[in-house]
Design an enzyme around this catalytic site. Structure first.
Site, PDB file in Angstrom:
ATOM      1  CE  LYS A  51      31.708  -5.096 -52.460  1.00  0.00           C
ATOM      2  NZ  LYS A  51      31.098  -5.970 -51.437  1.00  0.00           N
TER       3      LYS A  51
ATOM      4  CG  ASP B  34      30.637 -11.152 -50.609  1.00  0.00           C
ATOM      5  OD1 ASP B  34      31.727 -11.185 -50.025  1.00  0.00           O
ATOM      6  OD2 ASP B  34      30.094 -10.099 -50.996  1.00  0.00           O
TER       7      ASP B  34
END
Ligand code: ATR
Length: 285
Positions: free
Chosen positions: A76, A112
Site C-alpha cells: 500500500k 478505508d
C-alpha cells in the site's frame, strides 16, 4: 489536483488485487459477487507481486490492460509512491488501497475511511448526531483511516497505543483535536467516549484480550471493532452482554470495496445481505 470521475460502464473491464501473498485476500469474493449480481462483463483477478518487483509492476500498470485494482499488504505504501495522482485522504493515511488508470496515468486513493463511515451510517444511523470524544485503540494503518474519518464527522479521537510515539505521529498528521495516550490510559479514557473503535489485532482469535471493563462506558456508547475474524470478537460479545450497541468489522470491509468497483466497472454496487452472507460463509468455513 482534481481526480477524474469514473468512466461509466466499461464493457469487459479487468481489475485485480495486488498483494504478496494474495491467496487470502477476500476482495475477489466481494467483486466476484457484484460482477455476478450485476451481470457486467468484467473480471477481477488475484495478482501476486513480490516486494522486489512491485515498483516495476506498478510502473507498467497503466499499459497492462487493467482498469485498476486493489492493493493489499505489503504494497500500500509502494502504491502511494507509484501513483501519478493521489487523493488527499490517501496521502494523509499514507497508503493507497485502490488504483485506477485513466489516460495512461495511474491514480490512487484510500477507501478505508469512507468504508468505515458508510458502514456506520448504514448500520447505526444517527451515530454521529452528537459528536464528542472518541476512543481509538491502536495507531497502525487501520487507525489512520479511522481517525481521519472520525475527525471528518466532528469527533475528537483519543488514541491509546502500546507504542505511544505512533499515536503521537497520528496526532501530528491529523490534528482535529485528536490526542495521544499510552495504552494503559484506555480504561480512564472510556467514560466519556461516544464511540470506541478497536483497530488493534487484539480480538482476533487467540491473539489476546483488550483488557477493558465496559461497565465504565456511557450507556449510549457505540462499540465497534475493525477485526472481523471472528465476526463477533470478545469485545463485541462483552459489549452486547452489557447492553451496548455494537457494529462489527465486516461492514467496513464490504463498504470500502464499493468505490473501486464503481470506478472500474461503471456501476455503483450495493452492500446487501447476500454479499454479507457470502463473506460470512467464507470466514466461518
Ligand atoms: P493495521 O495496519 O491492521 O492497523 P498494524 O499497523 O500492524 O496493523 O497495527 C497493529 C496495531 O495493533 C498497533 O496499534 C499495535 O500496537 P503497537 O503500535 O504498539 O505495536 C496494536 N497491537 C498489536 N498487538 C498488540 C498487543 N498485544 N497489545 C496492544 N496493542 C497491540
Amino acid at each position: 489536483p482534481a481526480v477524474s470521475p469514473p468512466a461509466a460502464g466499461r464493457f469487459g473491464a479487468r481489475a485485480c488485487v495486488i498483494g504478496w501473498p494474495v491467496d487470502h485476500a477476500r476482495s475477489p469474493l466481494i467483486h466476484g459477487y457484484w460482477l455476478d449480481r450485476t451481470g457486467l462483463d468484467g473480471t477481477y483477478e488475484r495478482v501476486a507481486v513480490a516486494p522486489n518487483e512491485i515498483h516495476a509492476f506498478l510502473e507498467r500498470f497503466p499499459e497492462s490492460g487493467y482498469a485498476g485494482g486493489n492493493v493489499t499488504v505489503p504494497h500500500k505504501e509502494a502504491a502511494l509512491a507509484a501513483c501519478d495522482e493521489v487523493e488527499p485522504v490517501a496521502r494523509a493515511i499514507g497508503a493507497v488501497n485502490t488504483l485506477w488508470v485513466d489516460g495512461g496515468k495511474l491514480y490512487g486513493t484510500n477507501t478505508d475511511a469512507l468504508g468505515f463511515l458508510a458502514n456506520l451510517d448504514e448500520t447505526a444511523p444517527g451515530w454521529d448526531k452528537e459528536p464528542g470524544p472518541a476512543l481509538v485503540l491502536g495507531a497502525g494503518g487501520a487507525a489512520r483511516a479511522v481517525v481521519w474519518a472520525l475527525i471528518q464527522r466532528g469527533f475528537r479521537p483519543k488514541i491509546a497505543n502500546r507504542n505511544v510515539a505512533r499515536a503521537e505521529d497520528l496526532v501530528r498528521t491529523f490534528g482535529g483535536g485528536s490526542e495521544a495516550y499510552p495504552w494503559e490510559a484506555r480504561q480512564a479514557l472510556l467514560w466519556d467516549a461516544r464511540i470506541l473503535v478497536n483497530t488493534t489485532s487484539l480480538g482476533m482469535k487467540g491473539i489476546g484480550d483488550i483488557g477493558l471493563d465496559l461497565r465504565g462506558a456511557r450507556g449510549d456508547a457505540l462499540i465497534t471493532d475493525i477485526v472481523y475474524v471472528p465476526l463477533v470478537t470478545d469485545l463485541l460479545d462483552l459489549a452486547t452482554s452489557w447492553g451496548l450497541r455494537t457494529v462489527d468489522g465486516l461492514g467496513m470491509l464490504l463498504h470500502q470495496a464499493v468505490p473501486g468497483f464503481e470506478r472500474w466497472f461503471g456501476l455503483r454496487p450495493s452492500v446487501d445481505a447476500g454479499l454479507r452472507a457470502r463473506i460470512v460463509a467464507d470466514i466461518e468455513g
